[in-house]
Write an enzyme that holds these catalytic residues in place. Structure first.
Site, PDB file in Angstrom:
ATOM      1  N   GLY A 189      -4.704  25.001 -25.389  1.00 63.98           N
ATOM      2  CA  GLY A 189      -5.583  24.277 -26.319  1.00 63.98           C
ATOM      3  C   GLY A 189      -6.583  23.437 -25.547  1.00 63.98           C
TER       4      GLY A 189
ATOM      5  N   ASP B  76      -7.280  28.770 -23.652  1.00 60.85           N
ATOM      6  CA  ASP B  76      -7.780  28.502 -25.001  1.00 60.85           C
ATOM      7  C   ASP B  76      -8.209  29.826 -25.626  1.00 60.85           C
ATOM      8  OD1 ASP B  76      -8.774  25.673 -26.446  1.00 60.85           O
ATOM      9  OD2 ASP B  76      -9.754  27.470 -27.222  1.00 60.85           O
TER      10      ASP B  76
ATOM     11  N   ILE C  36      -1.972  32.118 -27.515  1.00 64.39           N
ATOM     12  CA  ILE C  36      -0.602  31.814 -27.065  1.00 64.39           C
ATOM     13  C   ILE C  36       0.427  32.738 -27.713  1.00 64.39           C
ATOM     14  CG2 ILE C  36      -0.956  29.431 -26.340  1.00 64.39           C
ATOM     15  CD1 ILE C  36       0.061  28.540 -29.089  1.00 64.39           C
TER      16      ILE C  36
ATOM     17  N   LYS D  84       5.707  20.573 -36.359  1.00 59.93           N
ATOM     18  CA  LYS D  84       5.834  19.634 -35.233  1.00 59.93           C
ATOM     19  C   LYS D  84       7.272  19.111 -35.119  1.00 59.93           C
ATOM     20  CE  LYS D  84       1.673  19.393 -33.361  1.00 59.93           C
ATOM     21  NZ  LYS D  84       1.430  19.759 -31.964  1.00 59.93           N
TER      22      LYS D  84
ATOM     23  N   GLY E 251      -9.636  21.697 -27.072  1.00 62.18           N
ATOM     24  CA  GLY E 251      -9.452  20.724 -28.154  1.00 62.18           C
ATOM     25  C   GLY E 251      -9.757  19.315 -27.666  1.00 62.18           C
TER      26      GLY E 251
ATOM     27  N   TYR F  17       2.160  21.605 -41.105  1.00 61.13           N
ATOM     28  CA  TYR F  17       1.935  21.066 -39.761  1.00 61.13           C
ATOM     29  C   TYR F  17       3.054  20.079 -39.376  1.00 61.13           C
ATOM     30  CZ  TYR F  17      -0.565  18.281 -36.156  1.00 61.13           C
ATOM     31  OH  TYR F  17      -0.929  17.601 -35.030  1.00 61.13           O
TER      32      TYR F  17
HETATM   33  N1  SER Z   1      -4.567  14.153 -36.506  1.00 66.90           N
HETATM   34  C1  SER Z   1      -3.614  15.068 -37.038  1.00 66.90           C
HETATM   35  C2  SER Z   1      -4.056  15.633 -38.314  1.00 66.90           C
HETATM   36  O1  SER Z   1      -4.761  14.964 -39.023  1.00 66.90           O
HETATM   37  C3  SER Z   1      -2.310  14.389 -37.263  1.00 66.90           C
HETATM   38  O2  SER Z   1      -1.568  14.533 -36.115  1.00 66.90           O
HETATM   39  O3  SER Z   1      -3.692  16.720 -38.635  1.00 66.90           O
END
Ligand code: SER
Length: 338
Positions: free
Chosen positions: A10, A35, A55, A158, A13, A154
């Site tokens: 990444g 990336d 990846i 995580k 990013g 997400y």
């Molecule tokens: N900054 C991230 C998001 O808004 C949160 O970890 O998805």
């Protein structure tokens, strides 16, 4: 001979930019940047190799392994929280299967080089899921074990990857006849919303703060997608990079856990807008909440407790809200858009 390298996924990013800049400043000359897009021109001179690849592409990861001896991995590649809600299964593939691929690469590298490969992983306040706004308002600064009921793909990704990291650090193939001699040294930071003066995020739900500041500096109108009183923790990008490097370099004996909160300041969206308006008096900021994105940030804590990071690896941020704006964001952002 395979050459020793630090692998950064990444790399294009926001955290990748900040990290590669800082590592290069510190004299690290062995960065392999990975990336899906071609590496940004400004980063090219700072890395040993720039690999364009996904990846999820195991063959490509094997090729990297055959060329380099990877002693540490900063696995930054991910789809952020808003983007992940649009394509949840794709997010799962990138965020979870991608992470498994990198953890597996780390295990194989550990075997080859005969030492534990360090695996630095950016987790997020998105792992928290506070059930109601009343509970959010009543909660004290949230500790690592509290409210771990994420409501986004997400956040789920995580949180699960944090567990995978623990598993690859202590329990990998626990029933094998011969135990793995070297496991992974997994270290994760739950970052708050990050604000960089030099890059903009894409696909996150904390993006309103950086977007508001960068829009004002360019003389553009900004419609903020959360309510004025919305409050979550934020951090200036140099502090995020500082945290990653402090944790990476902390002696393993001092670490009492794999996953740490860090935080700097927790302004409401309205407070961010007031500071932006003070510094850019022509800024046009309106609040037009998107109820669906609002419902995501409403589950994230207003404040987190980072006392464990402070105790175990001497974490403390360099910037508070005032100095983040006055010494880092505003001067650099002004310069960026002249
Ligand atoms: N900054 C991230 C998001 O808004 C949160 O970890 O998805």
């Amino acid at each position: 001979m395979r050459r020793r390298a630090v692998l950064v996924t990444g790399a294009n990013g926001e955290v990748g930019h900040g990290l590669i800049d800082r590592l290069a400043q510190m004299g690290e000359t062995n960065i392999v940047a990975l990336d899906v897009m071609e590496l940004h021109d400004s980063l090219r001179p700072k890395v040993k190799a720039a690999v364009i690849g996904d990846i999820l592409d195991q063959d490509m990861l094997q090729r990297i392994m055959s060329r380099y001896e990877i002693g540490s991995i900063y696995h930054l590649a991910a789809l952020l929280s808003t983007r992940a809600e649009i394509t949840p299964e794709a997010a799962h593939r990138v965020n979870v299967e991608g992470t498994i691929n990198l953890l597996h690469l780390a295990i194989e590298q550990s075997r080859l080089i005969g030492e534990r490969v360090k695996f630095l992983f950016p987790s997020s306040i998105a792992v928290y899921g506070i059930p109601t706004l009343d509970a959010k308002a009543a909660a004290p600064p949230v500790g690592e074990e509290d409210f771990c009921n994420p409501t986004t793909m997400y956040g789920c990704n995580k949180l699960y990857c944090e567990h995978l990291g623990r598993y690859y650090s202590h329990h990998y193939r626990r029933l094998a006849a011969t135990p793995e001699p070297y496991l992974v040294d997994f270290r994760a930071i739950r970052f708050p919303g990050l604000i960089s003066a030099f890059t903009l995020p894409s696909g996150g739900t904390s993006d309103y703060a950086p977007e508001m500041i960068h829009a004002a500096a360019q003389g553009e109108q900004y419609h903020c997608f959360v309510r004025e009183e919305t409050r979550i923790p934020f951090m200036a990008m140099p502090d995020a990079i500082k945290a990653l490097l402090l944790l990476a370099n902390a002696p393993v004996e001092r670490l009492t856990r794999h996953v740490y909160n860090v935080t700097s300041f927790s302004p409401s969206a309205g407070e961010v807008a007031s500071i932006v308006q003070r510094d850019f008096p022509n800024a046009q900021i309106t609040f037009t909440p998107d109820t669906r994105r609002q419902s995501i940030v409403d589950t994230w804590p207003a404040q987190v407790d980072d006392s464990q990071a402070r105790a175990d690896w001497d974490w403390q941020p360099d910037y508070d809200l005032t100095s983040a704006f006055d010494s880092y964001l505003i001067p650099n952002i002004r310069q960026r858009y002249v």
